[in-house]
Design a protein around this motif. Structure first.
Motif, short mmCIF file in Angstrom:
data_model
loop_
_atom_site.label_atom_id
_atom_site.label_comp_id
_atom_site.label_asym_id
_atom_site.label_seq_id
_atom_site.Cartn_x
_atom_site.Cartn_y
_atom_site.Cartn_z
N GLN A 126 34.76 38.02 40.60
CA GLN A 126 34.23 36.92 39.52
C GLN A 126 33.51 38.01 37.90
OE1 GLN A 126 30.66 34.98 40.12
NE2 GLN A 126 30.76 33.00 39.33
N SER A 127 33.78 37.00 36.76
CA SER A 127 33.68 37.72 35.82
C SER A 127 33.09 36.53 35.11
CB SER A 127 34.32 38.38 35.52
OG SER A 127 35.18 39.70 36.03
N TRP A 128 32.10 36.76 33.74
CA TRP A 128 32.19 35.27 33.09
C TRP A 128 32.34 35.32 32.08
CZ3 TRP A 128 28.96 30.36 34.07
CH2 TRP A 128 27.87 30.85 34.96
N VAL A 129 32.49 34.03 31.48
CA VAL A 129 33.31 34.50 29.84
C VAL A 129 33.16 32.74 29.57
CG1 VAL A 129 35.35 36.31 30.53
CG2 VAL A 129 35.33 33.21 31.33
N GLY A 130 32.97 32.88 27.93
CA GLY A 130 32.08 31.66 27.28
C GLY A 130 33.76 31.35 27.03
N LEU A 131 33.55 29.95 26.25
CA LEU A 131 34.73 29.11 26.10
C LEU A 131 35.94 29.63 25.62
CD1 LEU A 131 33.41 25.03 25.79
CD2 LEU A 131 35.01 26.33 27.70
N SER A 132 34.58 30.60 24.15
CA SER A 132 35.68 31.14 23.29
C SER A 132 36.40 31.92 23.57
CB SER A 132 35.13 31.28 22.24
OG SER A 132 34.09 32.53 22.86
N SER A 133 36.10 32.45 24.89
CA SER A 133 37.00 33.52 25.62
C SER A 133 38.26 33.55 26.86
CB SER A 133 35.94 35.20 26.14
OG SER A 133 35.09 35.36 25.59
N VAL A 134 37.97 32.41 26.37
CA VAL A 134 39.04 31.77 27.61
C VAL A 134 40.61 30.87 26.44
CG1 VAL A 134 39.84 29.64 29.33
CG2 VAL A 134 37.83 31.01 29.38
N SER A 135 41.63 30.67 26.69
CA SER A 135 42.76 30.65 26.03
C SER A 135 43.21 29.05 25.68
CB SER A 135 44.59 30.46 26.77
OG SER A 135 45.15 29.75 26.47
N LYS A 136 42.74 28.66 24.68
CA LYS A 136 42.81 27.07 24.71
C LYS A 136 43.45 25.52 25.12
CE LYS A 136 40.81 23.41 22.06
NZ LYS A 136 41.66 22.27 22.62
N HIS A 137 44.98 26.67 25.78
CA HIS A 137 45.79 26.35 26.54
C HIS A 137 45.66 25.72 27.61
CE1 HIS A 137 49.09 25.90 23.19
NE2 HIS A 137 48.99 27.39 23.38
N ALA A 138 44.88 26.37 28.42
CA ALA A 138 43.99 26.69 29.67
C ALA A 138 42.94 25.49 29.48
CB ALA A 138 43.46 28.31 30.24
N ILE A 139 42.20 25.30 28.65
CA ILE A 139 41.19 24.60 29.08
C ILE A 139 41.69 23.09 28.50
CG2 ILE A 139 39.23 23.58 27.45
CD1 ILE A 139 38.86 26.39 26.23
N ASP A 140 42.74 22.86 28.90
CA ASP A 140 43.61 22.09 27.73
C ASP A 140 44.02 21.29 29.49
OD1 ASP A 140 42.77 21.15 24.65
OD2 ASP A 140 44.46 21.98 24.14
N ALA A 141 44.89 22.63 30.21
CA ALA A 141 45.38 22.19 31.10
C ALA A 141 44.80 21.86 32.48
CB ALA A 141 45.46 23.31 31.60
N VAL A 142 43.46 22.55 32.36
CA VAL A 142 42.47 22.31 33.23
C VAL A 142 41.89 20.55 33.12
CG1 VAL A 142 39.72 22.58 33.78
CG2 VAL A 142 41.69 24.25 34.00
N LEU A 143 41.52 19.95 31.70
CA LEU A 143 40.83 19.37 31.33
C LEU A 143 41.91 17.92 31.11
CD1 LEU A 143 38.62 19.93 27.70
CD2 LEU A 143 38.00 19.03 29.88
N LEU A 144 42.99 18.35 31.35
CA LEU A 144 43.71 17.06 31.58
C LEU A 144 44.65 16.61 33.02
CD1 LEU A 144 46.68 17.46 28.69
CD2 LEU A 144 45.26 15.22 28.76
N SER A 145 44.30 18.05 33.84
CA SER A 145 44.82 17.77 35.29
C SER A 145 43.31 17.27 35.86
CB SER A 145 45.01 18.75 35.06
OG SER A 145 45.61 19.14 37.34
N GLU A 146 41.92 17.46 35.75
CA GLU A 146 41.20 17.58 36.48
C GLU A 146 40.30 16.42 35.74
OE1 GLU A 146 40.15 19.12 39.05
OE2 GLU A 146 42.28 19.31 39.37
N ASP A 147 40.10 16.10 34.21
CA ASP A 147 38.74 14.53 34.05
C ASP A 147 39.59 14.93 32.71
OD1 ASP A 147 37.19 13.34 33.52
OD2 ASP A 147 35.59 14.72 34.16
N ALA A 148 40.47 14.25 32.34
CA ALA A 148 40.86 13.58 31.21
C ALA A 148 40.08 12.82 29.67
CB ALA A 148 42.75 12.86 31.14
N SER A 149 38.75 12.40 30.63
CA SER A 149 37.93 11.82 30.30
C SER A 149 36.87 12.32 29.83
CB SER A 149 37.71 10.18 30.28
OG SER A 149 38.89 9.45 30.53
N PHE A 150 36.43 13.69 30.48
CA PHE A 150 35.72 14.54 30.32
C PHE A 150 34.62 14.95 29.31
CE2 PHE A 150 32.99 19.14 29.05
CZ PHE A 150 32.23 18.50 30.61
N TYR A 151 35.10 14.61 27.90
CA TYR A 151 34.18 13.82 26.37
C TYR A 151 33.93 13.21 26.14
CZ TYR A 151 34.19 19.27 25.79
OH TYR A 151 34.24 20.12 25.63
#
Length: 302
Positions: free
Chosen positions: A96-121
């Motif tokens: 485990q290594s902690w990172v901020g959102l700015s250190s995560v690929s935007k495409h990866a964030i989009d993929a997780v949101l669309l897969s797990e919780d598209a209405s998150f925001y």
């Protein structure tokens, strides 16, 4: 005279019959008011006991406010996996290594949101429509499924609860999800989630997941790699890239289609991502660009 005797006889029989019925009726015991009062008192005690239990459970649930500035040192899921490993005679594994959102690929964030919780925001911790659908499915199937859990609910479960699917655990999950939403901004909830969610045996968080499965940091994940990681989340220890899971492949392609549908990818990017998913799951190495010898009269690079 005969007619009079006959009428008198019938009258006596009728009178005797009525008397008998009255006697039977008197022989029956009327419902006791005392027994009815006892039942009422028992129901009242049971209700009060339920209220006390619910109040105790509510008060004993953890506070989410400290997570605004502090990263959790461990989670209920990490501790559960460690205990399971020890019971099997293995040393617990933790990457485990902690990172901020700015250190995560935007495409990866989009993929997780669309897969797990598209209405998150858009929701406040619970997607009520999806929850209603999940409850209807649970009633039909006679058991609780995974569906309808928002990212906030999943985080609440990972941080503080067990992995069982009881109604009591679900109730606690809903309360804790509400506390998370009240105490933390959305980006903080997503950051914690991406850093504690399980991505394989002893692998927690997207940074560790990217390095474990692709040998790169989370900031360099492609759309295809992000879709594959997102597709692992329902069963990360079973849906590995080498498991041959048809569900994993189908889900990853579906996520790319969703990313194109909401314009996170254009047609060319989506086509390339589909091809990359197939290549990764087939085990073939990435093609390297061919090196061309410079012409004899070409100037040498400076």
């Amino acid at each position: 005279m005969k007619l009079k005797q006959s009428t008198t006889g019938k009258s006596k029989q009728a009178t005797t019959g009525k008397a008998s019925q009255v006697g039977k009726a008197k022989g029956k015991k009327a419902p006791s008011r005392a027994s009815g009062g006892l039942l009422g008192r028992l129901l009242l005690v049971a209700f009060l006991g339920l209220v006390v239990f619910a109040s105790y459970e509510y008060a004993s649930l953890p506070d989410a406010a400290p997570l605004l500035k502090q990263n959790p040192k461990t989670t209920a899921l990490i501790e559960q996996r460690a205990e399971e490993a020890r019971e099997e005679g293995h040393k617990p594994r933790r990457r485990q290594s902690w990172v901020g959102l700015s250190s995560v690929s935007k495409h990866a964030i989009d993929a997780v949101l669309l897969s797990e919780d598209a209405s998150f925001y858009l929701h406040e911790g619970v997607d009520t429509k999806e929850l209603e659908n999940a409850l209807e499915d649970a009633i039909r199937q006679g058991k609780l499924g995974r569906g309808a859990s928002t990212i906030t609910q999943q985080l609440a479960k990972n941080l503080w609860l067990s992995t069982d699917r009881s109604l009591l655990r679900k109730g606690k999950e809903l309360i804790l999800a509400h506390r998370l939403e009240e105490s933390l901004p959305k980006n903080r909830i997503l950051t914690i989630y991406l850093n504690v969610v399980e991505w394989g045996n002893g692998v927690y968080g997207i940074e560790a997941g990217a390095r474990e499965h692709f040998g790169i940091p989370a900031s360099q994940l492609s759309a295809a790699q992000g879709a594959l990681l997102a597709s692992m989340l329902p069963a990360p220890r079973k849906r590995s890239l080498t498991s041959g899971s048809k569900a994993l492949k189908k889900r990853a392609h579906w996520i790319i289609d969703q990313m194109q549908a909401v314009r996170r990818l254009d047609a060319g990017q989506a086509q390339a991502a589909h091809a990359e998913i197939d290549r990764i799951l087939s085990g073939k190495p990435a093609e390297e660009p061919e090196y061309e010898e410079p012409a004899a009269d070409s100037p040498s690079p400076v």
